[in-house]
Enzyme design. Structure first.
Site, PDB file in Angstrom:
ATOM      1  N   LYS A   1       0.864  -1.180   0.000  1.00 39.10           N
ATOM      2  CA  LYS A   1       0.000   0.000   0.000  1.00 39.10           C
ATOM      3  C   LYS A   1       0.904   1.233   0.000  1.00 39.10           C
ATOM      4  O   LYS A   1       1.846   1.324   0.768  1.00 39.10           O
ATOM      5  CB  LYS A   1      -0.904  -0.008   1.235  1.00 39.10           C
ATOM      6  CG  LYS A   1      -1.922   1.113   1.253  1.00 39.10           C
ATOM      7  CD  LYS A   1      -2.868   0.942   2.428  1.00 39.10           C
ATOM      8  CE  LYS A   1      -2.280   1.412   3.731  1.00 39.10           C
ATOM      9  NZ  LYS A   1      -2.307   2.855   3.974  1.00 39.10           N
TER      10      LYS A   1
ATOM     11  N   LYS B   1      -6.813   8.193   0.264  1.00 39.32           N
ATOM     12  CA  LYS B   1      -7.998   8.548   1.071  1.00 39.32           C
ATOM     13  C   LYS B   1      -8.803   9.628   0.346  1.00 39.32           C
ATOM     14  O   LYS B   1      -9.063  10.717   0.882  1.00 39.32           O
ATOM     15  CB  LYS B   1      -7.622   8.969   2.485  1.00 39.32           C
ATOM     16  CG  LYS B   1      -6.938   7.847   3.242  1.00 39.32           C
ATOM     17  CD  LYS B   1      -7.314   7.761   4.677  1.00 39.32           C
ATOM     18  CE  LYS B   1      -6.763   6.496   5.322  1.00 39.32           C
ATOM     19  NZ  LYS B   1      -5.316   6.280   5.171  1.00 39.32           N
TER      20      LYS B   1
ATOM     21  N   ASP C   1     -13.307  13.934  -2.182  1.00 37.83           N
ATOM     22  CA  ASP C   1     -13.532  15.235  -2.820  1.00 37.83           C
ATOM     23  C   ASP C   1     -14.867  15.202  -3.568  1.00 37.83           C
ATOM     24  O   ASP C   1     -15.597  14.201  -3.504  1.00 37.83           O
ATOM     25  CB  ASP C   1     -12.351  15.534  -3.765  1.00 37.83           C
ATOM     26  CG  ASP C   1     -12.035  17.023  -3.830  1.00 37.83           C
ATOM     27  OD1 ASP C   1     -12.987  17.831  -3.944  1.00 37.83           O
ATOM     28  OD2 ASP C   1     -10.847  17.381  -3.763  1.00 37.83           O
ATOM     29  N   ILE C   2     -15.168  16.272  -4.272  1.00 38.77           N
ATOM     30  CA  ILE C   2     -16.379  16.245  -5.093  1.00 38.77           C
ATOM     31  C   ILE C   2     -16.184  15.201  -6.196  1.00 38.77           C
ATOM     32  O   ILE C   2     -15.045  14.895  -6.567  1.00 38.77           O
ATOM     33  CB  ILE C   2     -16.692  17.645  -5.676  1.00 38.77           C
ATOM     34  CG1 ILE C   2     -15.527  18.154  -6.534  1.00 38.77           C
ATOM     35  CG2 ILE C   2     -17.011  18.626  -4.544  1.00 38.77           C
ATOM     36  CD1 ILE C   2     -15.861  19.413  -7.340  1.00 38.77           C
TER      37      ILE C   2
ATOM     38  N   GLY D   1      -0.318  -4.239  15.074  1.00 39.16           N
ATOM     39  CA  GLY D   1       1.102  -3.945  15.296  1.00 39.16           C
ATOM     40  C   GLY D   1       1.277  -2.634  16.031  1.00 39.16           C
ATOM     41  O   GLY D   1       0.879  -2.506  17.201  1.00 39.16           O
TER      42      GLY D   1
HETATM   43  P1  OMP Z   1       0.901   1.144  10.858  1.00 41.11           P
HETATM   44  O1  OMP Z   1       0.153   1.735  11.977  1.00 41.11           O
HETATM   45  O2  OMP Z   1       2.310   1.628  10.750  1.00 41.11           O
HETATM   46  O3  OMP Z   1       0.776  -0.349  10.778  1.00 41.11           O
HETATM   47  O4  OMP Z   1       0.236   1.720   9.501  1.00 41.11           O
HETATM   48  C1  OMP Z   1      -1.124   1.593   9.237  1.00 41.11           C
HETATM   49  C2  OMP Z   1      -1.430   1.967   7.802  1.00 41.11           C
HETATM   50  O5  OMP Z   1      -2.825   1.808   7.588  1.00 41.11           O
HETATM   51  C3  OMP Z   1      -1.089   3.411   7.441  1.00 41.11           C
HETATM   52  O6  OMP Z   1      -0.680   3.422   6.079  1.00 41.11           O
HETATM   53  C4  OMP Z   1      -2.410   4.141   7.580  1.00 41.11           C
HETATM   54  O7  OMP Z   1      -2.533   5.214   6.672  1.00 41.11           O
HETATM   55  C5  OMP Z   1      -3.425   3.040   7.215  1.00 41.11           C
HETATM   56  N1  OMP Z   1      -4.750   3.173   7.858  1.00 41.11           N
HETATM   57  C6  OMP Z   1      -4.849   3.208   9.235  1.00 41.11           C
HETATM   58  O8  OMP Z   1      -3.876   3.071   9.967  1.00 41.11           O
HETATM   59  N2  OMP Z   1      -6.082   3.378   9.802  1.00 41.11           N
HETATM   60  C7  OMP Z   1      -7.219   3.530   9.077  1.00 41.11           C
HETATM   61  O9  OMP Z   1      -8.297   3.683   9.651  1.00 41.11           O
HETATM   62  C8  OMP Z   1      -7.140   3.487   7.685  1.00 41.11           C
HETATM   63  C9  OMP Z   1      -5.903   3.248   7.083  1.00 41.11           C
HETATM   64  C10 OMP Z   1      -5.927   3.007   5.633  1.00 41.11           C
HETATM   65  O10 OMP Z   1      -6.848   3.497   4.969  1.00 41.11           O
HETATM   66  O11 OMP Z   1      -5.095   2.289   5.094  1.00 41.11           O
END
Ligand code: OMP
Length: 215
Positions: free
Chosen positions: A34, A62, A65-66, A169
């Protein structure tokens, strides 16, 4: 997207070399990587194409927007080689639908966010956001590994849509509990990317997922 380990690695790092190294090291175990704003803004959007040569890439912009802008961002991510994008549900059904219509792959809709602040505004409307994902024809939702009971509840709403679950984690959630609650994939960033041995950390999490899937 492959469904073998059910682990997605969040490459929230700031340089191209580290991102490519992590993608290669985790390729044997992770089903996808990701990429979000941290890497895209630091290393440039071409990073998505470079990573797409190594792994399936989900672009986490994420999007919120419109509809025409959401559609343009979605189309740009797929043109760079993404296999999926993440958008916010709170922008409304029309914006989510615009992402779905512009996509050349999967669209995942954020429902309840995994961090403590996610309980402030997203949690109270998460079930409506999940319903929007279903109505707009999204592939799946994002639901919090930090609150497995919410993953279970959201699973009941989205039926067989795919659930991606971040927050295992570093944020305190357990990958196994998220899977046992009904998640299809667990998203893990820092517990892997900041480990002295990322491949080993990824294998350990994949083992936890496998054990939970058998429960
Ligand atoms: P770590 O906390 O380092 O494992 O990272 C979590 C990943 O998931 C990051 O890339 C966040 O942007 C993403 N994330 C969340 O942590 N919480 C959410 O509610 C949504 C996301 C996401 O959409 O990926």
């Amino acid at each position: 997207m492959r469904r073998a380990s059910r682990l997605i690695v969040a490459l929230d790092v700031k340089d191209a070399g580290t991102a490519l190294r992590l993608a290669k090291e985790c390729r044997a175990v992770a089903d996808a990587v990701k990429v979000g704003w941290p890497l895209t803004l630091s290393a440039g959007p071409q990073m998505i194409s470079r990573l797409a040569a190594e792994a399936d890439v989900i672009c986490d912009f994420k999007i919120a927007d419109i509809p025409p802008i959401s559609a343009t961002i979605t189309a740009a991510a797929f043109a760079l080689g993404a296999k999926g994008v993440i958008c916010h549900g709170f922008a409304g059904e029309d914006s989510v639908r615009a992402c779905v219509e512009a996509a050349r792959g999967d669209v995942f809709v954020v429902t309840e966010m995994s961090h403590p602040g996610g309980q402030q505004f997203t949690a109270p409307i998460a079930e409506d956001l999940a319903k929007i994902a279903v109505k707009a024809g999204a592939s799946g939702i994002v639901a919090p590994a930090t609150r497995p009971e919410r993953v279970k509840r959201l699973r009941a709403i989205v039926g067989d849509l795919v659930i991606l679950s971040p927050g295992a984690g570093a944020q305190g959630g357990s990958p196994g509990d998220a899977i046992a609650a009904g998640a299809d994939y667990v998203i893990v960033g820092r517990a892997i990317t900041e480990s002295p041995d990322p491949a080993k950390a990824a294998r350990g999490i994949a083992d936890e997922i496998r054990a939970a899937a058998k429960r």
